[in-house]
Design a protein around this motif. Structure first.
Motif, mmCIF file in Angstrom:
data_model
loop_
_atom_site.group_PDB
_atom_site.id
_atom_site.type_symbol
_atom_site.label_atom_id
_atom_site.label_comp_id
_atom_site.label_asym_id
_atom_site.label_seq_id
_atom_site.Cartn_x
_atom_site.Cartn_y
_atom_site.Cartn_z
ATOM 1 N N ARG A 147 0.836 -1.201 0.000
ATOM 2 C CA ARG A 147 0.000 0.000 0.000
ATOM 3 C C ARG A 147 0.865 1.244 0.000
ATOM 4 O O ARG A 147 1.989 1.227 0.484
ATOM 5 N N ARG A 148 0.306 2.292 -0.529
ATOM 6 C CA ARG A 148 1.001 3.575 -0.531
ATOM 7 C C ARG A 148 0.606 4.332 0.742
ATOM 8 O O ARG A 148 -0.423 4.981 0.806
ATOM 9 N N ASP A 149 1.409 4.183 1.785
ATOM 10 C CA ASP A 149 1.070 4.779 3.066
ATOM 11 C C ASP A 149 1.627 6.185 3.202
ATOM 12 O O ASP A 149 2.581 6.578 2.534
ATOM 13 N N LEU A 150 1.005 6.914 4.100
ATOM 14 C CA LEU A 150 1.407 8.286 4.379
ATOM 15 C C LEU A 150 2.742 8.284 5.105
ATOM 16 O O LEU A 150 2.908 7.597 6.106
ATOM 17 N N LYS A 151 3.685 9.023 4.574
ATOM 18 C CA LYS A 151 5.011 9.141 5.193
ATOM 19 C C LYS A 151 5.365 10.612 5.271
ATOM 20 O O LYS A 151 4.936 11.408 4.445
ATOM 21 N N VAL A 152 6.183 10.955 6.282
ATOM 22 C CA VAL A 152 6.604 12.354 6.422
ATOM 23 C C VAL A 152 8.008 12.583 5.875
ATOM 24 O O VAL A 152 8.429 13.714 5.713
ATOM 25 N N GLY A 153 8.733 11.519 5.619
ATOM 26 C CA GLY A 153 10.080 11.666 5.084
ATOM 27 C C GLY A 153 11.169 11.561 6.137
ATOM 28 O O GLY A 153 12.355 11.523 5.812
ATOM 29 N N GLN A 203 5.045 16.113 14.903
ATOM 30 C CA GLN A 203 5.621 14.780 14.746
ATOM 31 C C GLN A 203 6.238 14.285 16.049
ATOM 32 O O GLN A 203 5.982 13.157 16.485
ATOM 33 N N SER A 204 7.054 15.129 16.696
ATOM 34 C CA SER A 204 7.713 14.697 17.932
ATOM 35 C C SER A 204 6.692 14.474 19.049
ATOM 36 O O SER A 204 6.834 13.557 19.861
ATOM 37 N N THR A 205 5.630 15.286 19.073
ATOM 38 C CA THR A 205 4.588 15.105 20.083
ATOM 39 C C THR A 205 3.846 13.798 19.851
ATOM 40 O O THR A 205 3.571 13.042 20.796
ATOM 41 N N LEU A 206 3.520 13.488 18.598
ATOM 42 C CA LEU A 206 2.854 12.219 18.287
ATOM 43 C C LEU A 206 3.733 11.024 18.646
ATOM 44 O O LEU A 206 3.241 10.025 19.173
ATOM 45 N N MET A 207 5.026 11.124 18.384
ATOM 46 C CA MET A 207 5.929 10.033 18.741
ATOM 47 C C MET A 207 5.909 9.807 20.248
ATOM 48 O O MET A 207 5.906 8.661 20.717
ATOM 49 N N ASP A 208 5.869 10.903 21.010
ATOM 50 C CA ASP A 208 5.826 10.780 22.459
ATOM 51 C C ASP A 208 4.508 10.142 22.902
ATOM 52 O O ASP A 208 4.493 9.242 23.749
ATOM 53 N N LEU A 209 3.388 10.580 22.323
ATOM 54 C CA LEU A 209 2.083 10.027 22.688
ATOM 55 C C LEU A 209 1.997 8.536 22.355
ATOM 56 O O LEU A 209 1.516 7.737 23.157
ATOM 57 N N VAL A 210 2.475 8.175 21.167
ATOM 58 C CA VAL A 210 2.414 6.766 20.743
ATOM 59 C C VAL A 210 3.324 5.896 21.611
ATOM 60 O O VAL A 210 3.017 4.729 21.875
ATOM 61 N N ALA A 220 0.580 19.623 24.578
ATOM 62 C CA ALA A 220 1.403 20.031 23.435
ATOM 63 C C ALA A 220 0.702 19.713 22.120
ATOM 64 O O ALA A 220 0.730 20.513 21.178
ATOM 65 N N MET A 221 0.016 18.556 22.055
ATOM 66 C CA MET A 221 -0.705 18.204 20.831
ATOM 67 C C MET A 221 -1.822 19.197 20.558
ATOM 68 O O MET A 221 -2.062 19.573 19.404
ATOM 69 N N LEU A 222 -2.503 19.654 21.604
ATOM 70 C CA LEU A 222 -3.564 20.656 21.423
ATOM 71 C C LEU A 222 -3.000 21.940 20.822
ATOM 72 O O LEU A 222 -3.599 22.534 19.924
ATOM 73 N N VAL A 223 -1.847 22.380 21.311
ATOM 74 C CA VAL A 223 -1.232 23.603 20.782
ATOM 75 C C VAL A 223 -0.847 23.403 19.317
ATOM 76 O O VAL A 223 -1.089 24.277 18.476
ATOM 77 N N HIS A 224 -0.288 22.244 18.986
ATOM 78 C CA HIS A 224 0.093 21.997 17.590
ATOM 79 C C HIS A 224 -1.126 21.914 16.679
ATOM 80 O O HIS A 224 -1.089 22.391 15.538
ATOM 81 N N LEU A 225 -2.223 21.330 17.176
ATOM 82 C CA LEU A 225 -3.452 21.293 16.374
ATOM 83 C C LEU A 225 -3.983 22.705 16.140
ATOM 84 O O LEU A 225 -4.432 23.025 15.031
ATOM 85 N N GLU A 226 -3.929 23.535 17.162
ATOM 86 C CA GLU A 226 -4.384 24.921 17.020
ATOM 87 C C GLU A 226 -3.523 25.669 15.988
ATOM 88 O O GLU A 226 -4.043 26.397 15.144
ATOM 89 N N ARG A 227 -2.234 25.440 16.034
ATOM 90 C CA ARG A 227 -1.335 26.098 15.072
ATOM 91 C C ARG A 227 -1.566 25.575 13.654
ATOM 92 O O ARG A 227 -1.506 26.333 12.691
ATOM 93 N N THR A 228 -1.850 24.282 13.528
ATOM 94 C CA THR A 228 -2.149 23.713 12.211
ATOM 95 C C THR A 228 -3.415 24.336 11.640
ATOM 96 O O THR A 228 -3.464 24.704 10.462
ATOM 97 N N ALA A 229 -4.459 24.456 12.479
ATOM 98 C CA ALA A 229 -5.722 25.054 12.024
ATOM 99 C C ALA A 229 -5.507 26.497 11.584
ATOM 100 O O ALA A 229 -6.045 26.936 10.566
ATOM 101 N N SER A 230 -4.697 27.245 12.326
ATOM 102 C CA SER A 230 -4.407 28.639 11.960
ATOM 103 C C SER A 230 -3.661 28.710 10.630
ATOM 104 O O SER A 230 -3.960 29.556 9.789
ATOM 105 N N ALA A 231 -2.705 27.809 10.441
ATOM 106 C CA ALA A 231 -1.938 27.795 9.192
ATOM 107 C C ALA A 231 -2.821 27.430 8.001
ATOM 108 O O ALA A 231 -2.680 27.989 6.915
ATOM 109 N N MET A 232 -3.758 26.491 8.216
ATOM 110 C CA MET A 232 -4.644 26.085 7.123
ATOM 111 C C MET A 232 -5.660 27.166 6.789
ATOM 112 O O MET A 232 -6.090 27.290 5.648
#
Length: 198
Positions: free
Chosen positions: A97-103, A131-138, A173-185
């Protein structure tokens, strides 16, 4: 002295007094347990739950302890995705499968992403802080789900589970990153720069 706001409480502090983790700068008070309170005061939602189940395995019954944190940013950012530690089976599936990768091989080899909302997830993962926050959560929880504008982390075990301050800091930290992502989008694209004429 340079002054900068804490990523969680947004109060100004001397830059040299701020901690840096998850690619966020935050004050000592928030680092020691106030981040969750500060984000709630700013309109984010964080709900923790604990429960038990009894399950039969073979002829024996066992008690399992469950713990979850559901967090919703104060901004609207809705997509469905799950993030988990990549298993051997996941690696085999990736071949077909062609999975989502960040590089980043460290992220791509550690986390398995399941989503149909590739554009939104890619926008979130454009931030190395997310990315680093997700790695920590996972690494802390069995699973991390995003759905309906909120995300949930879950843990299950044979011993009672309670959240430790670093786990709650990761959620904040994930909440802050989500808020920043929404602002950027939501930010309009910069207009093209006109070419200079001779």
């Amino acid at each position: 002295m340079d002054v900068a706001p804490c990523a969680f409480c947004e109060l100004p502090h001397g830059s040299d007094l701020l901690r840096r983790d998850y690619e966020l700068d935050f004050c000592e008070r928030c680092a020691e347990g106030h981040a969750e309170v500060a984000l709630r005061e700013r309109g984010h939602t964080i709900v923790t739950r604990e429960w038990q189940t009894r399950e039969r395995i073979g002829s024996e019954f066992y008690t399992f302890y469950h713990f979850s944190i559901t967090a919703r940013p104060r901004v609207s950012l809705s997509f469905r995705a799950s993030f988990a530690r990549e298993s051997t089976l996941d690696r085999m599936i990736k071949v077909f499968r062609r999975d989502l990768k960040v590089g980043d091989p460290l992220f791509d080899d550690f986390i398995y992403i399941s989503t149909r909302d590739r554009a939104q997830v890619t926008a979130m993962l454009d931030s190395t802080g997310a990315q680093s926050t997700l790695m920590d959560l996972v690494s802390r929880f069995n699973s991390v789900f995003f759905d309906g504008g909120a995300f949930e982390v879950r843990e299950r075990g044979t011993e009672p589970i309670s959240p430790d301050p670093p786990a709650l800091l990761s959620v904040a930290a994930m909440l802050v990153h989500l808020e920043r992502t929404a602002s950027a989008m939501a930010a309009p694209a910069a207009p093209p720069v006109p070419a200079e004429q001779d």
